[in-house]
Design a protein around this motif. Structure first.
Motif, short mmCIF file in Angstrom:
data_model
loop_
_atom_site.label_atom_id
_atom_site.label_comp_id
_atom_site.label_asym_id
_atom_site.label_seq_id
_atom_site.Cartn_x
_atom_site.Cartn_y
_atom_site.Cartn_z
N GLU A 95 0.98 -1.46 0.00
CA GLU A 95 0.23 -0.13 0.35
C GLU A 95 0.52 1.13 0.18
OE1 GLU A 95 -2.90 2.47 2.80
OE2 GLU A 95 -2.80 -0.04 3.05
N LEU A 96 0.09 1.93 -0.63
CA LEU A 96 1.17 3.92 -0.45
C LEU A 96 0.21 4.91 -0.45
CD1 LEU A 96 4.01 4.22 -3.61
CD2 LEU A 96 2.40 6.49 -2.31
N ALA A 97 0.33 5.48 0.34
CA ALA A 97 -0.49 6.71 0.54
C ALA A 97 0.60 7.60 0.89
CB ALA A 97 -1.59 5.95 1.55
N VAL A 98 -0.96 8.89 0.85
CA VAL A 98 -0.59 10.26 0.87
C VAL A 98 -1.07 10.77 2.19
CG1 VAL A 98 -0.80 12.53 0.15
CG2 VAL A 98 -0.04 10.68 -1.61
N HIS A 99 -0.02 11.31 2.74
CA HIS A 99 -1.09 12.16 4.45
C HIS A 99 -0.33 13.28 4.36
CE1 HIS A 99 -0.70 7.92 6.69
NE2 HIS A 99 0.03 7.76 5.82
N GLY A 100 -0.78 14.30 4.93
CA GLY A 100 -0.96 15.34 5.87
C GLY A 100 0.34 15.52 6.41
N PRO A 101 0.07 17.23 7.08
CA PRO A 101 0.72 16.95 8.20
C PRO A 101 0.65 16.89 9.50
CG PRO A 101 0.60 19.22 6.84
CD PRO A 101 -0.50 18.25 6.15
N ASP A 102 -0.27 16.34 9.80
CA ASP A 102 -0.71 16.01 10.35
C ASP A 102 -1.42 14.50 11.05
OD1 ASP A 102 -3.16 15.36 9.12
OD2 ASP A 102 -4.61 16.39 10.06
N GLY A 103 -0.57 13.85 9.51
CA GLY A 103 -0.52 12.80 9.55
C GLY A 103 -1.61 11.19 8.97
N ALA A 104 -3.15 12.16 8.97
CA ALA A 104 -3.83 12.07 8.46
C ALA A 104 -3.81 11.46 6.79
CB ALA A 104 -5.23 12.78 8.60
N VAL A 105 -4.41 10.62 6.61
CA VAL A 105 -4.61 9.80 5.56
C VAL A 105 -5.51 10.49 4.27
CG1 VAL A 105 -4.11 7.91 4.09
CG2 VAL A 105 -3.45 7.10 6.50
N ARG A 106 -4.69 11.07 3.70
CA ARG A 106 -5.52 11.87 2.17
C ARG A 106 -6.31 10.78 1.20
NH1 ARG A 106 -2.05 17.14 1.51
NH2 ARG A 106 -1.73 19.07 3.48
N CYS A 107 -4.86 10.12 0.91
CA CYS A 107 -5.74 9.06 -0.46
C CYS A 107 -4.54 7.61 -0.18
CB CYS A 107 -5.16 9.66 -1.45
SG CYS A 107 -6.04 8.85 -3.12
#
Length: 529
Positions: A95-107
């Protein structure tokens, strides 16, 4: 090479020690070798697994960096497609994910968020932009390794790696050694713990640790000594068998040394058993053809009847001091064997050989007196021969001993004249009664002018010193005639008779010198009567 009793005992001890110690040493050496191989195997296995993990993390970071390069920042269809392509192209990412600065997964590449339970906090690596963490995912992934790439602090790329690929199946299934592999994030996040079959309860455990230089990852490989022994125990028993064979060969060599005869022990045994016997070589008056004496020579008669000549043992006897009891025993036997023969023929002399060592102690005089005391062979019939082949260590003491013998009526001859250490000085200093010319010069009479001149000089010297002359080793009648022309009257050698055993010598003398025919002979102070 002679082997003494002390050496034989040592050889026996060494043979016994060898028979025990060599197989034991082979066993312990094989054990040590087996443990070394086990430790080496664990070191290699730990390094192999670690290199596999380091490579997998490196490849995962390449995919994360590619996501940054493609400007994947949100969850648009283009972004999601880019993530799917990157995971498809990656051999390690699930799996590969994009996270925001707060660590939340965006996609992510899946389209739906995977439920992830953190099992450890992220561990920063040597590169501050890279961190690793342990996680447990619901679904097919199970325990996983999370890899994070933080390029600028505003966006974070994260990948999930299945740890099932970290340890190759062939490593665990290789053999029956109870191998175990533990992969951890330092300081304590467990990633993988795999155990092979075959561990032995209560058996000593060996381990090897490999630590990554790039990531906070540690690999621990363990194995059961008992399982390894079951798998490779044939090496130990092969070593033991080889050790037993080697020990047998070494012990056989040592025992062969033990069985080698000890010359000194053999000679002492032979003396006790009466194996040293006198042989008698007649000395003749070459003018009259009559026997005027003999030289007593020793022979070793083995129990099987084999006769050993003196050259095979006299040297060892002289070096060891055995020559002293041997000489006295020979004198006793001769006195008993030919005493009555000599009692009826008082003009005859009986010669015995002494070595240089006999003239180092005046006790030899008392020994000779004791030997012939009470026998029919009288001291005035005894001729003692001292050889010139070995140096006399104390000339003054030797002269004093010779003078004492001469006072007792014993005559003394210098043997092997011209071949040894003393030269003419022995004739002058020792004041002997008889000169015996060595066979070396007698052989050359008539054929070598120099040797003939030496013989003539020795005969002239003997005449001036009033010494009797005996020619040794006479083997031809031409030599007899040459000696007779030069005034030599006494000779011994094979032309007359070889050394004879006692019975044969007695028969020869009784045939050539009947007792009644010798009773009228005058007694002179010479070898001849």
């Amino acid at each position: 090479m002679s082997v003494g009793s002390g050496t034989r005992k040592l050889a026996l001890i060494l043979a016994a020690v060898t028979a025990i110690s060599v197989p034991a040493a082979a066993y312990f050496a094989a054990e040590a070798f087996m443990r070394h191989k086990l430790q080496s195997y664990l070191d290699t296995t730990a390094q192999t697994v670690l290199q596999r993990i380091d490579g997998a993390v490196d490849r995962a970071l390449v995919s994360l960096h590619d996501a940054e390069t493609r400007n994947v920042a949100g969850c648009s269809p283009t972004d999601r497609e880019a993530l799917r392509v990157l995971v498809f192209e990656s051999p390690v990412l699930k799996e590969l994910a994009v996270h925001g600065p707060d660590g939340a997964v965006r996609c992510n590449n899946i389209g739906s968020l995977v439920q992830i339970t953190p099992a450890s906090t992220p561990f920063v690596t040597a590169n501050p932009r890279v961190s690793l963490a342990v996680a447990v995912t619901r679904g097919a992934h199970g325990r996983a390794l999370r890899v994070f790439w933080n390029p600028d602090g505003t966006i974070l790329y994260g990948g999930i790696m299945s740890v099932g690929l970290f340890v190759p199946h062939q490593v665990i299934q290789r053999g029956n050694s109870g191998l175990g592999i533990d992969v951890e994030l330092v300081p304590g996040g467990r990633l993988v713990s795999v155990r092979g079959a075959g561990a032995v309860e209560g058996s000593r455990q060996f381990s090897a640790v490999a630590v990554s230089g790039s990531y906070p990852i540690r690999v621990v490989a363990t194995a059961s000594e008992g399982a390894w022994r079951l798998e490779h125990g044939g090496i130990i028993w092969l070593a033991v068998v080889v050790g037993i064979v080697l020990a047998g060969l070494m012990a056989a060599v040592l025992l062969a040394i033990c069985r080698r005869r000890d010359p000194m022990a053999d000679m002492h045994r032979a003396l006790v058993n009466g194996e040293f016997i006198p042989y008698y070589q007649p000395i003749l008056d070459i003018d009259t053809g009559r026997i005027i004496g003999c030289e007593v020579l020793v022979r070793w008669r083995k129990p099987d009847g084999t006769i050993i000549p003196p050259g095979a043992f006299i040297g060892e006897a002289e070096r060891s001091g055995f020559i002293f009891p041997l000489t006295l025993d020979l004198m006793r036997q001769a006195a008993a064997e030919v005493g009555s023969l000599y009692a009826a023929r008082p003009h005859m002399k009986c010669g015995f050989n002494l070595c240089a060592a006999h003239f180092q102690d005046q006790s030899i005089v008392e020994d000779v007196i004791n030997v012939f005391s009470g026998t029919e062979l009288k001291l005035n019939q005894v001729l003692l021969e001292v050889t010139e082949r070995d140096p006399l260590p104390d000339m003054e003491l030797a002269r004093a001993i010779i003078a004492r013998f001469q006072d007792l009526g014993v005559r003394v001859a210098l043997d092997d004249v011209g071949t040894g250490h003393g030269g003419m000085s022995y004739l002058l200093k020792l004041r002997v009664d008889v000169m015996k010319i060595d066979k070396l010069f007698i052989d050359a009479i008539g054929s070598e002018r120099q040797s003939t001149a030496i013989v003539d000089s020795l005969i002239d010297l003997a005449a001036h010193l009033n010494l009797d002359v005996v020619a040794e080793g006479v083997e031809t009648f031409d030599q007899v005639e040459a000696l007779r022309r030069r005034g030599v009257r006494s000779a011994q050698g094979y032309v007359f008779a070889p050394p004879l055993p006692g019975s044969s010598f007695v028969q020869l003398v009784e045939a050539m010198e009947p007792a009644a025919a010798t009773a009228w002979l005058p007694r002179k102070k010479s070898l001849r009567g």
